[in-house]
Design a protein around this motif. Structure first.
Motif, PDB file in Angstrom:
ATOM      1  N   THR A  45       0.828  -1.201   0.000  1.00  7.78           N
ATOM      2  CA  THR A  45       0.000   0.000   0.000  1.00  7.78           C
ATOM      3  C   THR A  45       0.864   1.252   0.000  1.00  7.78           C
ATOM      4  O   THR A  45       1.899   1.301   0.674  1.00  7.78           O
TER       5      THR A  45
ATOM      6  N   THR B  40      -2.599   3.793  -3.836  1.00  6.79           N
ATOM      7  CA  THR B  40      -1.864   2.681  -4.442  1.00  6.79           C
ATOM      8  C   THR B  40      -2.225   2.473  -5.906  1.00  6.79           C
ATOM      9  O   THR B  40      -1.354   2.137  -6.721  1.00  6.79           O
TER      10      THR B  40
ATOM     11  N   ASP C 229      -5.197   6.275   0.730  1.00  7.04           N
ATOM     12  CA  ASP C 229      -4.657   5.207  -0.112  1.00  7.04           C
ATOM     13  C   ASP C 229      -4.608   5.682  -1.571  1.00  7.04           C
ATOM     14  O   ASP C 229      -5.635   5.995  -2.168  1.00  7.04           O
TER      15      ASP C 229
ATOM     16  N   ARG D 282       0.339   5.374   0.744  1.00  2.41           N
ATOM     17  CA  ARG D 282      -0.590   6.364   1.280  1.00  2.41           C
ATOM     18  C   ARG D 282       0.050   7.748   1.260  1.00  2.41           C
ATOM     19  O   ARG D 282       1.238   7.888   1.530  1.00  2.41           O
TER      20      ARG D 282
END
Length: 232
Positions: A57, A66, A64, A59
């Motif tokens: 991931t 991604t 988020d 951030r």
């Protein structure tokens, strides 16, 4: 500000990033260190969305990002100065600078912020010169100035000292230190050279074979355990 958790990435069957995690806060500089070919630039491209990750991931400010494409990450506040600078050689210095404001609203993009001329005075003298006619060091200054005109929350610098004359390295060090001290931006500095990174970074991460092999604070950077990962 910028956080990566357990990132994995592959080139074909080659596992290039192996569970890499890092974070850099506003007002701090994180140095990403390692020998050539250990995955530093791959990691930066994954953070910028240029390369996809197979797991993990990313951030920004807790959000988020991604799966966001590069242009969305740029609009969200990540500015990337790639290895090799990648300025537009056929455009003038002024046109290159204006490209850095492409994500800003119309009125805000109408005028170049004079602060970049204070940081890099040589650019003001060369506004009508083509980018391709500048020296390597001047192109690096142009690339950083272009990124700063984006008004980033996070500035990613990939090997900013590569192939640059010592006098301009000092200028880049001065500007990076000033940006860190200003306190409103997070800086991720990818470097092969320990001394340059040590002079600027609050924290560090060392990569080897695509994974984190050491991490810590500025106080720990002089450790022999760190420098042994960087020696050729």
């Amino acid at each position: 500000m910028l956080q990566a958790e357990n990132l994995n990435q592959y080139y074909g069957s080659s596992h290039t990033l192996r569970g890499v995690s890092l974070q850099v806060a506003r007002g701090q500089c994180l140095a990403l260190l390692g020998r050539n070919g250990v995955g530093k630039t791959t990691l930066l491209k994954c953070l910028m969305g240029v390369l996809p990750v197979s797991g993990g991931t990313v951030r920004l400010g807790g959000r988020d990002i991604t799966r966001q494409p590069p242009h969305a990450r740029a609009a969200a506040g990540i500015a990337y100065v790639p290895q090799g600078r990648e300025i537009f050689g056929r455009l003038t210095v002024e046109e290159n600078l204006r490209m850095g404001m492409a994500t800003l609203p119309g009125r805000e993009a109408a005028r170049i912020n004079g602060e970049v001329y204070e940081l890099f005075p040589v650019l003001k003298e060369m506004l009508q010169r083509r980018g391709g006619d500048l020296s390597g060091g001047q192109q690096q200054q142009l690339a950083i100035a272009r990124a700063l005109l984006q008004r980033p929350q996070v500035l990613i610098l990939d090997e900013p000292t590569e192939g640059i004359q010592p006098s301009i390295i000092k200028d880049i060090e001065r500007v990076t230190r000033l940006l860190r001290q200003r306190g409103d931006i997070a800086i991720l500095l990818c470097e092969q050279y320990f001394d340059f990174a040590q002079a600027l970074a609050d924290h560090f991460v060392v990569l080897a074979r695509g994974e984190v092999v050491a991490a810590g604070s500025q106080a720990q950077m002089a450790s022999g355990d760190i420098t042994r990962h960087l020696a050729v």
